[in-house]
Design a protein around this motif. Structure first.
Motif, PDB file in Angstrom:
ATOM      1  N   HIS A 100      68.977 -24.309 -12.189  1.00  0.00           N
ATOM      2  CA  HIS A 100      69.370 -24.966 -10.765  1.00  0.00           C
ATOM      3  C   HIS A 100      69.098 -26.601 -11.329  1.00  0.00           C
ATOM      4  CE1 HIS A 100      66.843 -20.850  -8.813  1.00  0.00           C
ATOM      5  NE2 HIS A 100      67.711 -20.875  -9.145  1.00  0.00           N
ATOM      6  N   VAL A 101      69.799 -27.368 -11.085  1.00  0.00           N
ATOM      7  CA  VAL A 101      69.753 -28.312 -11.629  1.00  0.00           C
ATOM      8  C   VAL A 101      69.343 -28.905 -10.342  1.00  0.00           C
ATOM      9  CG1 VAL A 101      71.797 -30.673 -11.294  1.00  0.00           C
ATOM     10  CG2 VAL A 101      72.500 -28.104 -12.488  1.00  0.00           C
ATOM     11  N   ASP A 102      68.533 -30.335 -11.116  1.00  0.00           N
ATOM     12  CA  ASP A 102      67.501 -31.049  -9.916  1.00  0.00           C
ATOM     13  C   ASP A 102      68.490 -31.745  -9.448  1.00  0.00           C
ATOM     14  OD1 ASP A 102      65.400 -29.788  -9.985  1.00  0.00           O
ATOM     15  OD2 ASP A 102      65.323 -30.147 -12.203  1.00  0.00           O
ATOM     16  N   GLN A 103      69.081 -32.487 -10.446  1.00  0.00           N
ATOM     17  CA  GLN A 103      69.565 -34.380 -10.584  1.00  0.00           C
ATOM     18  C   GLN A 103      71.171 -33.984 -11.449  1.00  0.00           C
ATOM     19  OE1 GLN A 103      66.785 -36.663 -10.128  1.00  0.00           O
ATOM     20  NE2 GLN A 103      68.232 -37.795 -10.496  1.00  0.00           N
ATOM     21  N   ILE A 104      71.966 -35.077 -10.790  1.00  0.00           N
ATOM     22  CA  ILE A 104      73.016 -35.657 -12.035  1.00  0.00           C
ATOM     23  C   ILE A 104      72.847 -36.730 -13.062  1.00  0.00           C
ATOM     24  CG2 ILE A 104      74.611 -34.610 -11.704  1.00  0.00           C
ATOM     25  CD1 ILE A 104      75.348 -36.929  -9.663  1.00  0.00           C
ATOM     26  N   ALA A 105      72.855 -37.350 -14.183  1.00  0.00           N
ATOM     27  CA  ALA A 105      72.983 -38.612 -14.699  1.00  0.00           C
ATOM     28  C   ALA A 105      74.109 -38.782 -15.219  1.00  0.00           C
ATOM     29  CB  ALA A 105      70.952 -38.616 -16.021  1.00  0.00           C
ATOM     30  N   THR A 106      73.511 -40.187 -15.803  1.00  0.00           N
ATOM     31  CA  THR A 106      75.236 -41.209 -16.702  1.00  0.00           C
ATOM     32  C   THR A 106      75.088 -41.371 -18.105  1.00  0.00           C
ATOM     33  OG1 THR A 106      75.890 -41.752 -14.289  1.00  0.00           O
ATOM     34  CG2 THR A 106      76.524 -42.896 -16.345  1.00  0.00           C
ATOM     35  N   CYS A 107      75.401 -40.473 -18.952  1.00  0.00           N
ATOM     36  CA  CYS A 107      75.158 -41.443 -20.446  1.00  0.00           C
ATOM     37  C   CYS A 107      75.326 -42.939 -20.097  1.00  0.00           C
ATOM     38  CB  CYS A 107      76.219 -40.698 -21.154  1.00  0.00           C
ATOM     39  SG  CYS A 107      75.739 -40.609 -23.010  1.00  0.00           S
ATOM     40  N   THR A 108      74.440 -43.873 -20.649  1.00  0.00           N
ATOM     41  CA  THR A 108      74.562 -45.540 -20.800  1.00  0.00           C
ATOM     42  C   THR A 108      74.810 -45.853 -22.508  1.00  0.00           C
ATOM     43  OG1 THR A 108      71.893 -45.133 -20.828  1.00  0.00           O
ATOM     44  CG2 THR A 108      73.469 -45.911 -18.668  1.00  0.00           C
ATOM     45  N   HIS A 109      74.600 -44.468 -23.510  1.00  0.00           N
ATOM     46  CA  HIS A 109      74.441 -45.066 -24.546  1.00  0.00           C
ATOM     47  C   HIS A 109      74.282 -43.598 -25.617  1.00  0.00           C
ATOM     48  CE1 HIS A 109      73.660 -48.065 -27.920  1.00  0.00           C
ATOM     49  NE2 HIS A 109      73.029 -47.273 -28.293  1.00  0.00           N
ATOM     50  N   ILE A 110      75.262 -44.360 -26.595  1.00  0.00           N
ATOM     51  CA  ILE A 110      75.604 -43.489 -28.199  1.00  0.00           C
ATOM     52  C   ILE A 110      75.516 -43.821 -29.089  1.00  0.00           C
ATOM     53  CG2 ILE A 110      76.867 -41.021 -28.605  1.00  0.00           C
ATOM     54  CD1 ILE A 110      78.512 -40.660 -26.063  1.00  0.00           C
ATOM     55  N   ALA A 111      74.639 -43.728 -30.106  1.00  0.00           N
ATOM     56  CA  ALA A 111      74.115 -44.354 -31.392  1.00  0.00           C
ATOM     57  C   ALA A 111      74.471 -42.814 -31.884  1.00  0.00           C
ATOM     58  CB  ALA A 111      72.707 -44.623 -31.229  1.00  0.00           C
ATOM     59  N   VAL A 176      79.011 -38.080 -16.587  1.00  0.00           N
ATOM     60  CA  VAL A 176      77.952 -37.745 -16.028  1.00  0.00           C
ATOM     61  C   VAL A 176      77.846 -35.885 -16.362  1.00  0.00           C
ATOM     62  CG1 VAL A 176      77.319 -36.881 -13.869  1.00  0.00           C
ATOM     63  CG2 VAL A 176      78.921 -38.546 -13.958  1.00  0.00           C
ATOM     64  N   VAL A 177      75.943 -35.733 -16.559  1.00  0.00           N
ATOM     65  CA  VAL A 177      76.183 -34.980 -16.933  1.00  0.00           C
ATOM     66  C   VAL A 177      74.772 -33.802 -16.140  1.00  0.00           C
ATOM     67  CG1 VAL A 177      76.033 -35.463 -19.405  1.00  0.00           C
ATOM     68  CG2 VAL A 177      74.207 -35.528 -18.136  1.00  0.00           C
ATOM     69  N   ASN A 178      74.574 -32.913 -15.747  1.00  0.00           N
ATOM     70  CA  ASN A 178      73.352 -31.813 -15.073  1.00  0.00           C
ATOM     71  C   ASN A 178      71.836 -32.622 -15.291  1.00  0.00           C
ATOM     72  OD1 ASN A 178      74.846 -31.148 -13.519  1.00  0.00           O
ATOM     73  ND2 ASN A 178      75.729 -29.660 -14.335  1.00  0.00           N
TER      74      ASN A 178
END
Length: 198
Positions: A100-111, A176-178
């Motif tokens: 049960h997904v609560d909300q989405i998020a956005t990827c802001t950085h990949i290192a 955008v991720v779950n």
């Protein structure tokens, strides 16, 4: 219930809109083992198999699911993380995940981190979801450990195996991720917010 340990990566082959619903047809290496009415997590969203034809199966996401998750952003060719429901008596290798997904998020950085990767995500804290350092989080259905926990951001470290066997390798800054937050953390957050209202 799920564990957050991804079994396969599926490929979206067809998207059909019907009123507020989205029928998603997926090709995968586990299709032959599925049956109609079975629950499968798709990027962490529990959906029911409604049709199987050859190596492609179909699930339906309703409008509420599309609003709370990234499934409405899928395109033909998108890669999607898949996990079947856990079996009783098996080892719980990830953590308890409801699908049960609560909300989405956005990827802001990949290192890059000398053989692994650190992904940072930002989410809307208005939903009162929380992370804690070294706590559990599910990102696109993948059970992970939180590092660098803040009020509205957190990071996760991705080992090469996870990178190769999930759709993390397709993520970019802006993706955008779950998110499914840890169940215990959600109970604590709700109890505290109720207490503060008194």
């Amino acid at each position: 219930m799920f564990t957050g340990i991804i079994e396969a990566i599926g490929t979206v082959r067809l998207l059909e809109h019907e009123k507020g619903n989205l029928h998603i047809s997926i090709e995968s290496s586990i299709t032959s083992e599925l049956k109609v009415d079975q629950s499968v997590a798709h990027n962490g969203v529990c959906l029911t198999v409604v049709q199987i034809k050859d190596n492609i199966y179909t699930v339906t996401a309703i409008s509420e699911t599309l609003e709370k998750s990234n499934l409405g952003r899928l395109k033909v060719g998108s890669k999607i993380n898949l996990e079947r429901a856990m079996k009783l008596g098996e080892r719980l290798d990830g953590h308890i995940v409801q699908g049960h997904v609560d909300q989405i998020a956005t990827c802001t950085h990949i290192a890059s981190a000398n053989g692994s990767w650190v992904y940072t995500f930002e989410y809307d804290k208005a939903f009162n979801n929380i992370t804690i350092e070294k706590g559990s989080i599910t990102v696109n259905g993948v059970s992970l450990t939180v590092v660098n926990s803040k009020a509205d951001t957190f990071s996760v470290a991705i080992i090469p195996y996870t990178y190769e066997h999930t759709n993390f390798k397709t993520l970019e800054v802006g993706s955008v991720v779950n998110l499914e937050f840890d169940m215990l953390g959600k109970y604590v957050s709700k109890l505290l917010s109720e207490k503060l209202k008194e």
